[in-house]
Design an enzyme around this catalytic site. Structure first.
Site, PDB file in Angstrom:
ATOM      1  N   CYS A 129      -0.806  -9.358 -11.276  1.00 24.36           N
ATOM      2  CA  CYS A 129      -0.992  -8.033 -11.530  1.00 24.36           C
ATOM      3  C   CYS A 129       0.048  -7.133 -11.891  1.00 24.36           C
ATOM      4  O   CYS A 129       0.191  -6.351 -12.530  1.00 24.36           O
ATOM      5  CB  CYS A 129      -1.820  -7.494 -10.266  1.00 24.36           C
ATOM      6  SG  CYS A 129      -1.128  -8.102  -8.657  1.00 24.36           S
ATOM      7  N   HIS A 264      -1.399  -0.559  -7.877  1.00 23.54           N
ATOM      8  CA  HIS A 264       0.106  -1.029  -7.693  1.00 23.54           C
ATOM      9  C   HIS A 264       0.923   0.010  -8.579  1.00 23.54           C
ATOM     10  O   HIS A 264       0.578   0.223  -9.608  1.00 23.54           O
ATOM     11  CB  HIS A 264       0.473  -2.509  -8.233  1.00 23.54           C
ATOM     12  CG  HIS A 264      -0.149  -3.630  -7.476  1.00 23.54           C
ATOM     13  ND1 HIS A 264      -0.779  -3.570  -6.141  1.00 23.54           N
ATOM     14  CD2 HIS A 264       0.143  -4.896  -7.472  1.00 23.54           C
ATOM     15  CE1 HIS A 264      -0.901  -4.498  -5.635  1.00 23.54           C
ATOM     16  NE2 HIS A 264      -0.457  -5.540  -6.555  1.00 23.54           N
TER      17      HIS A 264
HETATM   18  N1  HSE Z   1       0.188 -11.338  -6.377  1.00 25.52           N
HETATM   19  C1  HSE Z   1      -0.377  -9.983  -6.249  1.00 25.52           C
HETATM   20  C2  HSE Z   1      -0.198  -9.057  -4.824  1.00 25.52           C
HETATM   21  C3  HSE Z   1      -1.733 -10.013  -6.795  1.00 25.52           C
HETATM   22  O1  HSE Z   1       0.061  -9.733  -4.023  1.00 25.52           O
HETATM   23  O2  HSE Z   1      -0.234  -7.945  -4.854  1.00 25.52           O
HETATM   24  C4  HSE Z   1      -1.728 -10.541  -7.971  1.00 25.52           C
HETATM   25  O3  HSE Z   1      -3.076 -10.501  -8.451  1.00 25.52           O
END
Ligand code: HSE
Length: 356
Positions: A129, A264
């Protein structure tokens, strides 16, 4: 219409895939077939009513057109290619795990960036992501100005750890505010700890500079994924090595978990090959599909989880000259829904592109 299956349909990503298929009017034949670990679980959908999960077998996916995998890396290693072999002629498996991302026979695709790789491949990987969201802004800048150095600091939501991570954050906040005096009136922490199993430490009222396992070089795996995946998606071998030609952008990331739920954010600094101005960068970014310019400080307008949550577009703003790199330097801030662009939306866009 297409025969569609989702493996891991009861998790956070699986549920979002169902939602995106509905929102985009994806041409599903009948209703999607949902596979869960044991089968027999009910899943409520708007379009198809209550669906019941089935126990997975490769046999059961034979002849399907699109199979979304929202399961573990081990599952993908064991089954993704085998499922691919049994699909319809233009069938595609879209894997959301990290297990196949660096394999030569599996393209890593964000459709707006390298959608041409969807053609002719049976198994396609969704990037992590954090990388998918970053690439939406980095790719147009790479095309226009070239990239020499990329420095990323992330602010990652609980949803990156799945539905269980989101639940742990919500319960932790409730516990700290209403529970047994964990949070004192003066803001100090009391003696009763907030429970944590999904994260290395309690996430409520905290930030944790630790996502996934630490590597020998001191970075975490989450941080290295940004390096490996940016390199692969910009057309270079994923792993930095002594055969690097010097054309590869150098990438460094610090990945931090923060107590937001599903978007994010990332602060990014780049050093470009050609000189870049704020105006030129803005023009390039505002033209790129799937990116939304949110950049007017006079109106306090910039990317935030509260504005990007639930939206398809990745927001970009706080665009400014970086004083360290001078006329080849740029700073900006981005924010994208982790479960949408970072997972489910990207997967559905890949399937649409593969079948177009
Ligand atoms: N690895 C990412 C996280 C999620 O822990 O935020 C990825 O889809």
């Amino acid at each position: 219409p297409l025969k569609v299956a989702i493996v891991g349909a009861t998790g956070a990503v699986g549920a979002e895939i169902i939602g995106v298929l509905e929102q985009r009017g994806f041409p599903v034949e009948g209703s999607p077939t949902l596979f869960g670990s044991k089968g027999g679980k009910s899943v409520e959908t708007k379009q198809w009513g209550t669906l019941t999960t089935e126990a997975f077998s490769v046999e059961a996916t034979k002849g399907y057109d699109v199979v979304f995998l929202a399961a573990s890396g081990d599952f993908a290693i064991k089954y993704a290619r085998e499922i691919g072999k049994g699909l319809s002629e233009n069938g595609v498996v879209v894997d959301n795990s990290s297990a196949l991302r660096y394999d030569d026979d599996v393209p890593l695709v964000v459709p707006e960036v390298n959608g041409q790789l969807c053609e002719g491949n049976k198994v396609i990987a969704n990037p992590n992501c954090t990388t998918a969201i970053a690439l939406m802004a980095l790719f147009p800048l790479f095309l226009a100005f070239g990239l020499k150095k990329v420095i990323v600091s992330t602010y990652q939501a609980a949803s990156g750890a799945g539905a269980a991570g989101m639940a742990e954050l919500k319960e932790g906040i409730a516990d700290a505010v209403q529970g047994d005096a964990y949070l004192e009136d003066d803001g100090r922490f009391g003696s009763k700890p907030i429970a944590n199993t999904e994260f290395a430490h309690p996430l409520a009222f905290n930030v944790i500079p630790h996502i996934d396992k630490f590597q020998e070089n001191g970075y975490t795996k989450e941080e290295m994924k940004v390096t490996w995946e940016c390199r692969k998606m910009l057309g270079f071998p994923p792993l930095p090595s002594s055969s690097d030609t010097g054309k590869e952008p150098k990438v460094s990331c610090t990945a931090v978990r923060i107590p937001t739920l599903r978007a994010h954010s990332e602060a990014i600094t780049i050093e470009t090959e050609k000189p870049v101005t704020v105006e030129a960068a803005r023009a390039v970014l505002s033209d790129f599909p799937g990116l939304k310019l949110s950049d007017d400080v006079d109106k306090n307008l910039y990317p935030m989880p509260i504005t990007s949550t639930g939206n398809y577009d990745v927001e970009v703003g706080r665009i400014r000259r970086n004083d360290v790199f001078g006329e080849n330097g740029l700073d900006f801030f981005i924010c994208g829904d982790q479960l949408l662009r970072g997972a489910a939306l990207n997967a559905v866009l890949v399937a649409e592109k593969a079948r177009s």
